[in-house]
Design a protein around this motif. Structure first.
Motif, short mmCIF file in Angstrom:
data_model
loop_
_atom_site.label_atom_id
_atom_site.label_comp_id
_atom_site.label_asym_id
_atom_site.label_seq_id
_atom_site.Cartn_x
_atom_site.Cartn_y
_atom_site.Cartn_z
N VAL A 33 0.87 -1.19 0.00
CA VAL A 33 0.00 0.00 0.00
C VAL A 33 0.90 1.23 0.00
O VAL A 33 1.86 1.28 0.77
N GLU A 34 0.58 2.19 -0.83
CA GLU A 34 1.42 3.39 -0.92
C GLU A 34 0.54 4.58 -1.29
O GLU A 34 -0.28 4.46 -2.21
N PHE A 35 0.69 5.67 -0.58
CA PHE A 35 -0.09 6.86 -0.94
C PHE A 35 0.56 8.13 -0.42
O PHE A 35 1.46 8.09 0.44
N TRP A 36 0.08 9.23 -0.94
CA TRP A 36 0.54 10.55 -0.54
C TRP A 36 -0.41 11.09 0.53
O TRP A 36 -1.63 10.97 0.39
N ASP B 193 -3.04 5.69 10.25
CA ASP B 193 -4.37 5.13 10.48
C ASP B 193 -4.93 4.49 9.21
O ASP B 193 -5.50 3.40 9.23
N ALA B 194 -4.74 5.18 8.08
CA ALA B 194 -5.24 4.67 6.79
C ALA B 194 -4.49 3.40 6.39
O ALA B 194 -5.09 2.43 5.90
N LEU B 195 -3.17 3.38 6.62
CA LEU B 195 -2.38 2.17 6.30
C LEU B 195 -2.91 0.99 7.11
O LEU B 195 -3.13 -0.11 6.57
N ALA B 196 -3.13 1.23 8.41
CA ALA B 196 -3.60 0.15 9.28
C ALA B 196 -4.98 -0.34 8.84
O ALA B 196 -5.27 -1.54 8.85
N ALA B 197 -5.83 0.61 8.42
CA ALA B 197 -7.20 0.24 8.00
C ALA B 197 -7.15 -0.68 6.78
O ALA B 197 -7.89 -1.67 6.69
N VAL B 198 -6.26 -0.37 5.82
CA VAL B 198 -6.17 -1.20 4.61
C VAL B 198 -5.63 -2.59 4.97
O VAL B 198 -6.16 -3.62 4.52
N ASP C 131 -9.69 -3.58 -4.52
CA ASP C 131 -10.77 -2.60 -4.71
C ASP C 131 -11.31 -2.09 -3.37
O ASP C 131 -11.59 -0.90 -3.20
N ARG C 132 -11.47 -3.01 -2.42
CA ARG C 132 -11.96 -2.61 -1.09
C ARG C 132 -10.96 -1.66 -0.42
O ARG C 132 -11.34 -0.68 0.19
N GLY C 133 -9.67 -1.99 -0.56
CA GLY C 133 -8.63 -1.13 0.02
C GLY C 133 -8.67 0.27 -0.58
O GLY C 133 -8.59 1.28 0.13
N ILE C 134 -8.83 0.33 -1.90
CA ILE C 134 -8.90 1.64 -2.59
C ILE C 134 -10.14 2.43 -2.12
O ILE C 134 -10.06 3.63 -1.87
N GLU C 135 -11.25 1.72 -1.93
CA GLU C 135 -12.46 2.41 -1.42
C GLU C 135 -12.19 3.04 -0.05
O GLU C 135 -12.61 4.17 0.22
N LEU C 136 -11.48 2.28 0.80
CA LEU C 136 -11.17 2.81 2.14
C LEU C 136 -10.30 4.07 2.04
O LEU C 136 -10.53 5.04 2.76
N LEU C 137 -9.32 4.04 1.15
CA LEU C 137 -8.44 5.21 1.01
C LEU C 137 -9.22 6.39 0.47
O LEU C 137 -9.08 7.53 0.96
N ARG C 138 -10.06 6.13 -0.52
CA ARG C 138 -10.86 7.22 -1.11
C ARG C 138 -11.76 7.86 -0.07
O ARG C 138 -11.91 9.08 -0.03
N ALA C 139 -12.37 7.00 0.78
CA ALA C 139 -13.27 7.51 1.82
C ALA C 139 -12.52 8.42 2.78
O ALA C 139 -13.12 9.25 3.46
N ARG C 140 -11.20 8.26 2.86
CA ARG C 140 -10.38 9.12 3.72
C ARG C 140 -9.78 10.30 2.96
O ARG C 140 -8.87 10.96 3.45
N GLY C 141 -10.27 10.52 1.76
CA GLY C 141 -9.84 11.69 0.99
C GLY C 141 -8.51 11.51 0.27
O GLY C 141 -7.94 12.47 -0.24
N ILE C 142 -7.99 10.28 0.24
CA ILE C 142 -6.69 10.05 -0.42
C ILE C 142 -6.93 9.86 -1.92
O ILE C 142 -7.79 9.06 -2.31
N ASP C 143 -6.20 10.62 -2.74
CA ASP C 143 -6.47 10.54 -4.18
C ASP C 143 -5.23 10.27 -5.02
O ASP C 143 -5.26 10.39 -6.24
N GLN C 144 -4.11 9.92 -4.37
CA GLN C 144 -2.91 9.48 -5.11
C GLN C 144 -2.40 8.25 -4.38
O GLN C 144 -1.76 8.36 -3.32
N ALA C 145 -2.72 7.09 -4.92
CA ALA C 145 -2.40 5.86 -4.18
C ALA C 145 -2.27 4.67 -5.10
O ALA C 145 -2.77 4.68 -6.23
N ILE D 176 -4.89 5.01 -8.00
CA ILE D 176 -5.77 6.19 -8.14
C ILE D 176 -4.88 7.42 -8.26
O ILE D 176 -3.87 7.53 -7.59
N GLY D 177 -5.27 8.28 -9.16
CA GLY D 177 -4.51 9.50 -9.40
C GLY D 177 -3.17 9.21 -10.06
O GLY D 177 -2.95 8.13 -10.61
#
Ligand code: AMP
Ligand code: MG
Length: 344
Positions: free
Chosen positions: A56-59, A68-73, A195-209, A220-221
């Motif tokens: 998992v990788e994101f900005w 928190d987002a990493l742990a959620a995924v 896909d589920r992981g990406i949904e979780l990140l999106r719900a947290r406002g993350i758009d480059q992942a 995404i992004g």
């Protein structure tokens, strides 16, 4: 449509302008870091889950929220593994395999939906994708070099047919119309998890992942103004990339005959099974599918591997927004129609 910018060299080797982008990137990096770190940074984690490596990788601009987002995924990946693993006695999938041959078994809405999605892909691929492949597939052990004998295989193939999986959506149950049926979601569950992981990140406002589960990834992004790079491995040269794909906002899945296999008398026995024979599909070496979401690219990469070059590309060319790169039995590359219309 996946945003792919590739070019084909005259000798047939697929090249991209990624290397050039990389060079520009590294020159720019020295200046970019102090500036960018004021506004955020990259966060990542890799864990062995679902029998593969999850990355998992994101900005993110806020380190606490990012952790928190990493742990959620990662938690989500464990949850899906516990629900769908054929190796866990306690999984819902194992409960179906134990009981659905005799009576309807109640399952969660999530698993029911993925079973329905699997049936949809089976219909779309004329049965090349078939989760009941496992009626025969369960007799192989690729690590130990074990395969079924002829009698075992002939009997097991009788229990392969996706139409044996009867789903009652209202009752929330699954039942098998043949007592020897066994199902496995290995060809679609990793895509679902991504896909589920990406949904979780999106719900947290993350758009480059980017999330990858082995050969199944979704992006995404972009990557701070650059594309992400996903490599397609050379099936016979581990660690060497045959193709580099610069991608944004795309899911990409690769199925290959080098992932889990053993050889006997010069024949490669690997984990992608032709449902009509119960034996490994051997026309191609790898299939990469690009599309909007990973559940579908995962299932289609397995399907096209079974279908082979001609039938596989005919299917992919009939689907909007889906593309394919196939490496055949001689190591030659084949592209779906839209990828052939490359920019010079
Ligand atoms: P992938 O690496 O995504 O192609 O998935 C391969 C996995 O899909 C195997 O390990 C099996 O669990 C499962 N599988 C193998 N053959 C089939 C098939 N014909 N239809 C559906 N799933 C399959
Ligand atoms: Mg797949």
């Amino acid at each position: 449509m996946p945003r792919v910018n590739i070019s084909v060299k005259l000798d047939g080797v697929l090249e991209t302008d990624v290397k050039r982008w990389r060079a520009i990137c590294s020159i720019g990096l020295a200046f970019a870091i102090p500036c960018e770190s004021l506004y955020g940074e990259w966060f990542s984690d890799s864990q062995p889950i679902m029998g593969t490596n999850i990355h998992v990788e994101f900005w993110h601009e806020d380190p606490a929220a990012a952790r928190d987002a990493l742990a959620a995924v990662i938690d989500e990946m464990h949850r899906i593994d516990e629900l769908m693993s054929p190796f866990r006695e306690s999984s819902e999938l194992s409960a179906i395999n134990r009981g659905a041959g005799a009576a309807p078994v109640a399952v969660s809405a999530e698993l029911l939906a993925l079973l329905e999605r699997s049936a949809e892909v089976s219909r779309m691929t004329d049965g090349a994708f078939d989760i009941t492949y496992a009626s025969a597939g369960r007799f192989y052990d690729y690590r130990k070099g074990v395969r079924p004998d002829e009698a075992q295989l002939t009997a097991a193939v009788q229990a392969i047919d996706y139409r044996y999986v009867q789903i009652d959506r209202e009752a929330g149950t699954v039942r098998f119309a043949h007592p020897e049926v066994y199902v496995d979601l290995g060809g679609i569950a990793k895509g679902h998890a991504v896909d589920r992981g990406i949904e979780l990140l999106r719900a947290r406002g993350i758009d480059q992942a980017m999330i990858a589960a082995g050969g199944d990834s979704r992006i995404i992004g972009d990557r701070r103004g650059q594309p992400w790079t996903v490599g397609v491995q050379d099936p016979r040269k581990p660690g060497t990339m045959a193709v580099l794909l610069p991608l944004e906002d795309t899911a990409v899945s690769t199925s290959g005959d080098y992932e889990r296999f053993f050889e006997r008398d010069g024949v490669r026995y690997h984990h992608i099974i032709d449902p009509t024979t119960g034996d490994s599909a051997r026309e191609v070496r790898s299939v990469t599918i690009l599309g909007p979401e990973a559940t579908l690219t995962d299932a289609l990469s397995t399907s096209v591997f079974v279908l082979g070059v001609r039938a596989g590309l005919t299917l992919i060319d009939s689907l909007d927004g889906i593309d394919a790169i196939i490496i055949d039995g001689d190591g030659r590359l084949h592209y779906s129609r839209d990828l052939l219309q490359v920019e010079p």
